[in-house]
Design an enzyme around this catalytic site. Structure first.
Site, PDB file in Angstrom:
ATOM      1  N   CYS A 133       0.808  -1.220   0.000  1.00 45.40           N
ATOM      2  CA  CYS A 133       0.000   0.000   0.000  1.00 45.40           C
ATOM      3  C   CYS A 133       0.847   1.279   0.000  1.00 45.40           C
ATOM      4  CB  CYS A 133      -0.959  -0.046   1.189  1.00 45.40           C
ATOM      5  SG  CYS A 133      -2.464   0.872   0.912  1.00 45.40           S
TER       6      CYS A 133
ATOM      7  N   ARG B  67     -12.999   5.436  -2.807  1.00 46.42           N
ATOM      8  CA  ARG B  67     -11.816   4.632  -2.523  1.00 46.42           C
ATOM      9  C   ARG B  67     -12.041   3.244  -3.109  1.00 46.42           C
ATOM     10  NH1 ARG B  67      -8.283   6.413   1.501  1.00 46.42           N
ATOM     11  NH2 ARG B  67      -7.589   4.316   2.035  1.00 46.42           N
TER      12      ARG B  67
ATOM     13  N   HIS C 136      -3.655  -6.210   1.398  1.00 44.27           N
ATOM     14  CA  HIS C 136      -3.352  -6.510   2.790  1.00 44.27           C
ATOM     15  C   HIS C 136      -4.304  -7.620   3.207  1.00 44.27           C
ATOM     16  CE1 HIS C 136      -6.283  -3.147   3.340  1.00 44.27           C
ATOM     17  NE2 HIS C 136      -6.742  -3.958   4.254  1.00 44.27           N
TER      18      HIS C 136
END
Lengths: 432, 267
Positions: free
Chosen positions: B93, B130, B212
Site C-alpha cells: 500500500c 476509494r 493486505h
C-alpha cells in the site's frame, strides 16, 4: 409546514405498522421515510421541543454502554429519558427514535434524548442541530473499509465541535489525545473525564494516536490504560492531557478499564446536567446492554458475551476474560457489513495470553482467518490441543459448552453480527 | 540465519501489517532457520538497514506517511541500491506508492516518491470512491509455483492455487511504466487503478502490492518465496525449503475464493 406534518405522520404511521406486524424494521425505516420527504426533519421537530435536552454520544467503543449508564443516572434523578436503539445510530435511526417518542402532533414529552451516533454521522447531526451535550469517548481504528482512517474522522469531528455554541457542553476523554485536540477550539464549555490510576507502561500493538495531533511529533506517555489512552504530553509543542473533572467512581458496574471510562463519562454527564445522583445506588442494579458483558445462562452454565469488534475492544475483552485461571473461550469472526468486511484487524490484537486458555472454539464465516491468527501466535502444541474450528455457530457453542467445566463461565467474543447470532441461539430454542 | 528488516513498524502499520512479519518469522523458525527481526523505526541507523536480508514495509495514514517520507529520503540511496541489487522485499500500500516517482494527493499536492521504480500514483479526489474490497489476483510468475510438483505426492498440503487473495483499501490509483511487470492480473477487485486489471509490481526480488489482509498468512507460497529468495541471495546457492502443513492457510485462502465465487484456481 405541510411537508413536516406529512413526514411526521408518515414516519409515525410506518413505525406503528412495523411494530404491529413485528417487521423488525422499526428502528430505521420510519426515519428513512421521514427524511426522504423532509430532509430537515431533525431541526423541524427539535425546534418544536425546546425543553427537550439532547445528549449525543460519539466514539468508536462504548457508545451503547455509556448511553445506558447515562440513562440509568438521569432516570434515578427523576428525569424522563429515551434513547435510540443500539446500532440504529445513523440519521435514519435517530429520526426513528424521535418519531417513536413523539406524539402525533410532534410533541416529545421527555426531558432528555440520549442519542448514540456513528462516527461519520456525528458531523451530519451537528450540521442539523447543536446538541446540548456532546460526549466524546474515544477514536480507535475500526472498520477502516467503512469509516476510513481515524485522522480523517478526527478532522471531521473537530469541524463539528467548531460549530457548537457556548451554551453546549463537550464531555471529552482526557486520556485520548485526539479527543482533547478535537474539542480544543470549540466555543462550547469543555469538561474532561479520565482515569486516576493506569496499569500499563507499554502501548498495545494496535495503538493509534501515539503522535501528537497538534504537531505530529511523537507523544510521550508516562502510563497507559490501554491502546493509546493514557497520561500523555508532547515534548515538542507542550500540549498535555487536560486535567479530568471525574476520574473515579464509587461503583463500577462493569469490568475493565474501558468500562471505567464509560462510567466516568456518564457520571460527568449527569453532573453537568445539574443532577446530584447517588451513583452508587443508581448503578448498583445496572444491567449491561446486549452483548456487553451480558451473562446468559444456558444449560445451567454461565455464558458471558463480550462484544469484540475491533482491536481495542478485542484486547480489552481478552484481558478481562483471561483473568480467569484457565478460561474456555468461543471466538466468532464474521465479515458482514456491520462487522466490517476487512478482517485484517485481528492481526492487530494482542493474543499472546491465549496460550493460557483451556479451550478455544472458533467460528464465524471467517473462522479460518481467526484460526490462522492463533496458529501463528501460540505454540504449535497448544494450538493442536486447545483450538477447535467449527463453522456452524450452534455446533461451536455446543462444543464449547461441552468442554466447559461445571461452575465455570464460557467467554464468548463475537463481532457485532456474530453477537446478534449468538444471542439468538443461546436465548432462543435452537440450542436447548 | 536471516535478518528481516521491518521499516517503520510504529508508523507504517495500519492493516494488521505485523501479521506479515509474524508469518515470515514463524515459517523460518518452524524450519529451523534462525531469524532476527530488525525494527527500523524513525531515525534508524543506516547500517541496520544494510545488514538486512529481507525487507518489509506496510501502509499508513497520510499523517504518518509524511513523517516517514522525511526520514526515508535520508536513507534512499542505500535502499535503492539494495532493491536494485536484488534484496527481496514486500512493500504494501503506502510503502508500494513510496517506491514510485510521486503520489498526487486528493487536493493536488505532489509528494515526491523515492523514484526507485517507474510508477506513479494519483488520488483522483475525494468525490471519487476509494477502492475497497476483497481482491483476487492471478499470478503467472513461475517462482510462486515452487512446490507444485511435490504437492501431487504430498497429502498434507494443497498448494494448487495460482491466485493471491487479500483485501484492498486505497484512494490512490497507481500506474506502472512500460518496462514494469505487475505482480498479477485482477480477477476480482480493483488492483492498481481499477482500470487496467493490473495489481502490484514485481521488480527483481521486490514486490509492491495493495493487498493486505494481511497478505502473507493466506498466501503462504508468497511468504516462502520471499524466504527462499532471501536465503539464496545470502548464501549464493539454490535452496529448497522443507514443506510445512499449510492446510489451514489454504482453507482460509479458499474461503476468500469461494466468497467471490472463484473455485480452485490452479496453475
Amino acid at each position: 409546514m405541510m411537508r413536516f406534518l406529512l413526514s411526521l405522520f408518515l414516519g409515525k404511521f410506518i413505525y406503528i405498522l412495523s411494530n404491529w406486524f413485528h417487521l423488525g424494521t422499526g428502528s430505521t425505516w420510519p426515519g428513512h421515510v421521514s427524511l426522504m420527504i423532509n430532509l430537515s426533519f431533525i431541526p423541524f421537530i427539535l425546534s418544536k421541543n425546546p425543553n427537550l435536552s439532547i445528549i449525543v454520544i460519539a466514539g468508536t467503543n462504548g457508545k451503547t454502554t455509556t448511553a445506558k449508564l447515562i440513562q440509568t443516572l438521569l432516570e434515578k434523578g427523576g428525569k424522563n429519558v429515551f434513547r435510540n436503539k443500539e446500532g440504529a445510530n445513523l440519521l435514519n435511526g435517530i429520526v426513528s427514535a424521535l418519531l417513536r417518542y413523539s406524539t402525533i402532533q410532534g410533541r416529545i414529552n421527555y426531558d432528555y434524548a440520549i442519542l448514540e451516533v456513528d462516527e461519520n454521522t456525528l458531523p451530519l447531526f451537528v450540521d442539523e442541530w447543536k446538541p446540548n451535550t456532546l460526549v466524546l469517548l474515544n477514536l480507535f481504528r475500526d472498520q477502516l473499509d467503512r469509516y476510513g482512517e481515524t485522522d480523517t474522522i478526527a478532522q471531521k469531528w473537530k469541524s463539528a465541535c467548531g460549530l457548537l455554541n457556548p451554551s453546549s457542553t463537550i464531555i471529552a476523554n482526557a486520556d485520548d489525545p485526539q479527543m482533547a485536540w478535537v474539542s480544543d477550539h470549540s466555543k462550547a464549555k469543555k469538561l474532561f473525564f479520565g482515569l486516576s490510576s493506569f496499569p500499563k507502561q507499554v502501548a498495545h500493538h494496535a495503538a493509534d494516536s501515539l503522535y501528537c495531533p497538534y504537531c505530529s511529533s511523537k507523544l510521550s506517555f508516562s502510563s497507559f490504560s490501554f491502546s493509546h489512552l493514557g497520561k500523555w504530553h508532547c515534548r515538542s509543542c507542550g500540549k498535555k492531557r487536560p486535567e479530568p473533572t471525574v476520574s473515579h467512581s464509587p461503583i463500577y458496574p462493569l469490568e475493565g478499564a474501558y468500562n471505567a471510562y464509560n462510567t466516568h463519562a456518564a457520571i460527568l454527564t449527569s453532573q453537568s446536567c445539574g443532577l446530584l445522583v447517588d451513583a452508587k445506588k443508581a448503578l448498583l442494579l445496572f444491567h449491561p446492554a446486549f452483548g456487553r458483558q451480558e451473562v446468559i445462562v444456558v444449560k445451567e452454565k454461565k455464558v458471558q458475551l463480550f462484544l469484540s469488534k475491533n482491536p481495542t475492544s478485542f484486547n480489552e475483552s481478552l484481558s478481562t476474560a483471561m483473568q480467569a485461571p484457565l478460561p474456555t473461550l468461543c471466538m466468532v469472526l464474521n465479515d458482514q457489513i456491520p462487522d466490517g468486511r476487512d478482517v485484517s484487524w485481528i492481526w492487530d490484537v494482542d493474543m499472546e495470553s491465549l496460550d493460557h486458555a483451556r479451550t478455544i472454539v472458533i467460528s464465524g464465516n471467517r473462522a479460518y482467518d481467526l484460526a490462522l491468527r492463533l496458529k501463528y501466535e501460540i505454540t504449535p502444541k497448544a494450538f493442536a490441543q486447545k483450538v477447535f474450528v467449527e463453522l456452524d455457530l450452534s455446533n461451536a457453542l455446543l462444543k464449547a459448552l461441552s468442554l466447559l467445566p461445571d461452575q465455570e463461565t464460557l467467554f464468548v467474543l463475537p463481532t457485532y453480527s456474530a453477537m446478534l447470532e449468538v444471542r439468538k441461539i443461546v436465548t432462543g430454542r435452537k440450542i436447548l | 540465519m536471516l535478518t528481516i528488516g521491518w521499516l517503520y513498524p510504529q508508523l507504517m502499520n495500519t492493516y494488521g501489517d505485523r501479521g506479515n512479519i509474524m508469518i515470515l518469522q514463524r515459517r523460518c523458525e518452524w524450519r529451523g532457520i534462525g531469524v532476527e527481526i530488525k525494527n527500523l523505526d524513525l531515525g534508524f541507523k543506516i547500517d541496520d538497514l544494510r545488514v538486512c536480508d529481507l525487507l518489509f514495509m506496510g501502509g499508513a495514514q497520510d499523517r504518518q506517511q509524511k513523517i516517514v517520507s522525511e526520514d526515508l529520503f535520508k536513507k534512499a540511496d542505500v535502499l535503492t541500491r539494495m532493491i536494485k541489487d536484488g534484496t527481496p522485499g514486500l512493500y504494501i500500500c503506502g510503502a508500494y506508492q513510496f517506491l514510485g516517482k510521486y503520489y498526487k494527493e486528493a487536493n493536488g499536492t505532489i509528494i515526491k516518491g523515492l523514484g526507485i521504480l517507474d510508477l506513479y500514483t494519483e488520488n483522483p479526489g475525494t468525490n471519487k470512491p476509494r477502492l475497497i474490497g476483497n481482491v483476487i489476483i492471478e499470478i503467472q510468475d513461475l517462482r510462486f509455483k515452487m512446490y507444485e510438483e511435490k504437492n501431487h505426492k504430498s497429502s498434507i498440503v494443497n498448494r494448487k492455487s495460482s491466485a493471491l487473495v487479500g483485501f484492498e483499501n486505497h484512494g490512490g490509483r497507481t500506474y506502472l511504466g512500460k518496462g514494469l511487470k505487475p505482480l498479477g492480473k485482477v480477477l476480482h477487485g480493483f488492483g492498481n487503478n481499477g482500470k487496467d486489471k493490473t495489481e502490484g509490481v514485481m521488480y527483481k526480488n521486490s514486490f509492491g502490492t495493495y493487498l493486505h489482509g494481511p497478505i502473507l498468512p493466506k498466501n503462504p507460497n508468497f511468504a516462502d518465496l520471499l524466504i527462499k529468495c532471501a536465503l539464496e541471495k545470502k548464501y549464493k546457492k539454490s535452496i529448497e525449503l522443507s514443506l510445512l502443513d499449510d492446510s489451514l492457510e489454504y482453507r482460509a485462502h479458499q474461503a476468500v475464493l469461494k466468497k467471490q465465487n472463484y473455485h480452485a484456481w490452479r496453475f
